[in-house]
Design a protein around this motif. Structure first.
Motif, mmCIF file in Angstrom:
data_model
loop_
_atom_site.group_PDB
_atom_site.id
_atom_site.type_symbol
_atom_site.label_atom_id
_atom_site.label_comp_id
_atom_site.label_asym_id
_atom_site.label_seq_id
_atom_site.Cartn_x
_atom_site.Cartn_y
_atom_site.Cartn_z
ATOM 1 N N UNK A 30 33.576 15.259 1.508
ATOM 2 C CA UNK A 30 32.924 15.423 -0.028
ATOM 3 C C UNK A 30 31.521 14.823 -0.178
ATOM 4 N N UNK A 31 31.199 13.762 1.114
ATOM 5 C CA UNK A 31 29.878 13.221 1.044
ATOM 6 C C UNK A 31 29.139 13.856 1.871
ATOM 7 N N UNK A 32 29.407 14.894 2.659
ATOM 8 C CA UNK A 32 28.691 15.650 3.650
ATOM 9 C C UNK A 32 28.026 16.900 3.073
ATOM 10 N N UNK A 33 26.974 17.139 3.463
ATOM 11 C CA UNK A 33 26.145 18.472 3.261
ATOM 12 C C UNK A 33 26.842 19.431 3.994
ATOM 13 N N UNK A 34 26.852 19.087 5.556
ATOM 14 C CA UNK A 34 27.405 19.885 6.433
ATOM 15 C C UNK A 34 28.598 19.142 7.316
ATOM 16 N N UNK A 35 29.611 19.632 7.504
ATOM 17 C CA UNK A 35 30.769 18.827 8.200
ATOM 18 C C UNK A 35 31.003 19.809 9.479
ATOM 19 N N UNK A 36 30.726 19.379 10.446
ATOM 20 C CA UNK A 36 31.176 20.159 11.771
ATOM 21 C C UNK A 36 32.673 19.709 12.425
ATOM 22 N N UNK A 37 33.442 19.078 11.635
ATOM 23 C CA UNK A 37 34.641 18.647 12.348
ATOM 24 C C UNK A 37 35.517 19.655 11.688
ATOM 25 N N UNK A 38 36.654 19.477 12.464
ATOM 26 C CA UNK A 38 37.900 20.619 12.267
ATOM 27 C C UNK A 38 38.677 19.700 11.022
ATOM 28 N N UNK A 39 39.523 20.618 10.644
ATOM 29 C CA UNK A 39 40.111 20.157 9.476
ATOM 30 C C UNK A 39 40.689 18.674 9.336
ATOM 31 N N UNK A 40 41.428 18.471 10.612
ATOM 32 C CA UNK A 40 41.833 17.211 10.893
ATOM 33 C C UNK A 40 40.865 15.967 11.165
ATOM 34 N N UNK A 41 39.713 16.531 10.825
ATOM 35 C CA UNK A 41 38.373 15.445 10.953
ATOM 36 C C UNK A 41 37.989 15.053 12.482
ATOM 37 N N UNK A 42 38.455 15.881 13.473
ATOM 38 C CA UNK A 42 38.129 15.345 14.827
ATOM 39 C C UNK A 42 37.286 16.747 15.297
ATOM 40 N N UNK A 43 36.734 16.682 16.410
ATOM 41 C CA UNK A 43 35.965 17.875 16.912
ATOM 42 C C UNK A 43 35.986 17.676 18.592
ATOM 43 N N UNK A 44 35.935 18.575 19.347
ATOM 44 C CA UNK A 44 35.647 18.639 20.878
ATOM 45 C C UNK A 44 34.451 19.301 21.255
ATOM 46 N N UNK A 45 33.649 19.388 20.209
ATOM 47 C CA UNK A 45 32.232 19.791 20.453
ATOM 48 C C UNK A 45 31.269 19.026 19.783
ATOM 49 N N UNK A 46 29.823 18.890 20.066
ATOM 50 C CA UNK A 46 28.859 18.305 19.683
ATOM 51 C C UNK A 46 27.870 19.098 18.914
ATOM 52 N N UNK A 47 26.894 18.315 18.344
ATOM 53 C CA UNK A 47 25.646 18.999 17.663
ATOM 54 C C UNK A 47 24.554 19.060 18.612
ATOM 55 N N UNK A 48 23.993 20.108 19.067
ATOM 56 C CA UNK A 48 22.852 20.494 19.849
ATOM 57 C C UNK A 48 21.600 20.478 19.203
ATOM 58 N N UNK A 49 20.855 19.317 19.202
ATOM 59 C CA UNK A 49 19.767 19.199 18.379
ATOM 60 C C UNK A 49 18.774 20.525 19.214
ATOM 61 N N UNK A 50 17.734 20.936 18.389
ATOM 62 C CA UNK A 50 16.788 21.702 18.696
ATOM 63 C C UNK A 50 15.701 21.096 19.660
ATOM 64 N N UNK A 51 15.599 21.902 20.822
ATOM 65 C CA UNK A 51 14.644 21.162 21.997
ATOM 66 C C UNK A 51 13.454 21.559 21.723
ATOM 67 N N UNK A 52 12.283 20.510 21.482
ATOM 68 C CA UNK A 52 11.027 20.606 21.144
ATOM 69 C C UNK A 52 10.191 19.803 22.117
#
Length: 337
Positions: A30-52
């Motif tokens: 509820x405190x995040x605009x964008x949540x990239x985790x799974x429903x259980x609050x974990x993830x096996x992947x990361x956020x890839x920033x734009x390469x500039x």
């Protein structure tokens, strides 16, 4: 058409129900605009920033303007004062700032650099060093090292090292095994300094208080010390001390003896050292004599200057009266031992 309408309704429903977006979760924090985790609050992947490819710290390019909070992964290497290197950067609204890590920042408990690194500033500003929130040392942009002062002191604008110890003596201590009492720091042809005894041995001259121009010591006063008015102040060290003192011996045809001593107090007390002098009875009558006595005294264990007083301790046969004539002298020569 009905499928698109359903998706639109679903999107509107998510927007109305939650102000957060979850991918892939359907229950975003509820405190995040964008949540990239799974429903259980974990993830096996990361956020890839734009390469500039940035062009410099102060340049917004290739973007159109600086935007505070913008995060990117820089791929370019640019040298110079505003240079950048590959890594994560964020924008503070006026320039790009690298997100530091243990490999490119100075951290507590030390770094494992692996190669030469630089600690300092990239512009014309001094580098102050603090302890307990108070500045104790500073490296100026002009290359001076200042200790306990933030600005160059009077007369030292060209000095590379300045130490301000206020009114407390002993601001500088150098130990290399050659130090010793009475030595001075001496340079060789290459500017390398070592402790050496000065070419001229320091000589200290005492003073005479004319208030003691006439004191009398009689045979009956053999255990009485009387101050002659001669004194000398010496720093810690070992000294050859010499005293010349004029006195008169009363009428007698016997041998005359008088003893003289040094004391650390201007009042009666046990002399540091005592010497005896004698007079020939063949002189007869009221005889003027000059005492010439000398001592070796060791003040090496002293931590401050010591004032030494010259006494006439006693007299044997005949009465003596001191005189304030020109023969009264008191001096000391520092010994290199």
């Amino acid at each position: 058409m009905s499928f698109k309408l359903a998706l639109l309704c679903l999107g509107l429903n998510l927007t109305c129900i939650n102000a957060q977006v979850g991918m892939p979760t359907n229950n975003p924090n509820k405190d995040a605009v964008l949540d990239l985790n799974r429903t259980d609050g974990t993830s096996a992947k990361g956020l890839l920033l734009p390469k500039v490819a940035l062009t410099g710290l102060t340049s917004a390019s290739p973007m159109t303007a600086h935007v505070a909070g913008m995060h990117i992964w820089n791929t370019a290497t640019v040298t110079g004062t505003n240079g950048v290197s590959p890594g994560e950067y964020y924008n503070n609204g006026s320039k790009w700032i690298r997100v530091s890590s243990a490999t490119d920042a100075w951290i507590q408990d030390g770094n494992s650099n692996g190669s030469l690194k630089v600690l300092g500033t990239n512009d014309a500003f001094d580098l102050p060093i603090e302890t307990n929130g108070v500045e104790k040392m500073r490296v100026t942009s002009g290359g001076q090292v200042l200790v306990n002062t933030t600005t160059s002191m009077t007369g030292g604008t060209t000095a590379k090292v300045q130490i301000n110890n206020g009114t407390t003596a002993g601001a500088l201590q150098i130990k290399d095994g050659t130090e010793n009492q009475g030595k001075v720091l001496t340079s060789d042809w290459n500017g390398v300094g070592t402790w050496q005894f000065p070419a001229v041995t320091p000589t200290y001259v005492g003073t005479w208080d004319s208030a003691y121009a006439s004191i009398s010591v009689k045979t009956a006063d053999q255990t009485t010390q009387k101050y002659t008015g001669l004194s000398i102040t010496l720093p810690p060290g070992k000294y050859y001390v010499n005293a010349n003192f004029g006195f008169n011996i009363g009428n007698t045809t016997s041998w005359r003896y008088a003893s003289y001593g040094l004391s650390a107090t201007p009042s009666s007390g046990t002399p540091l050292q005592v010497h005896f002098i004698g007079g020939n009875p063949a002189m007869g009558g009221n005889t003027a004599m000059i005492s010439n006595t000398s001592w070796i005294i060791d003040l090496s264990s002293a931590t401050v200057n010591t004032k030494i007083y010259f006494y006439q301790c006693d007299v044997t046969v005949g009465n003596t009266t001191t005189s304030g004539c020109c023969e009264d002298q008191f001096f000391a020569v520092a010994l290199r031992m």
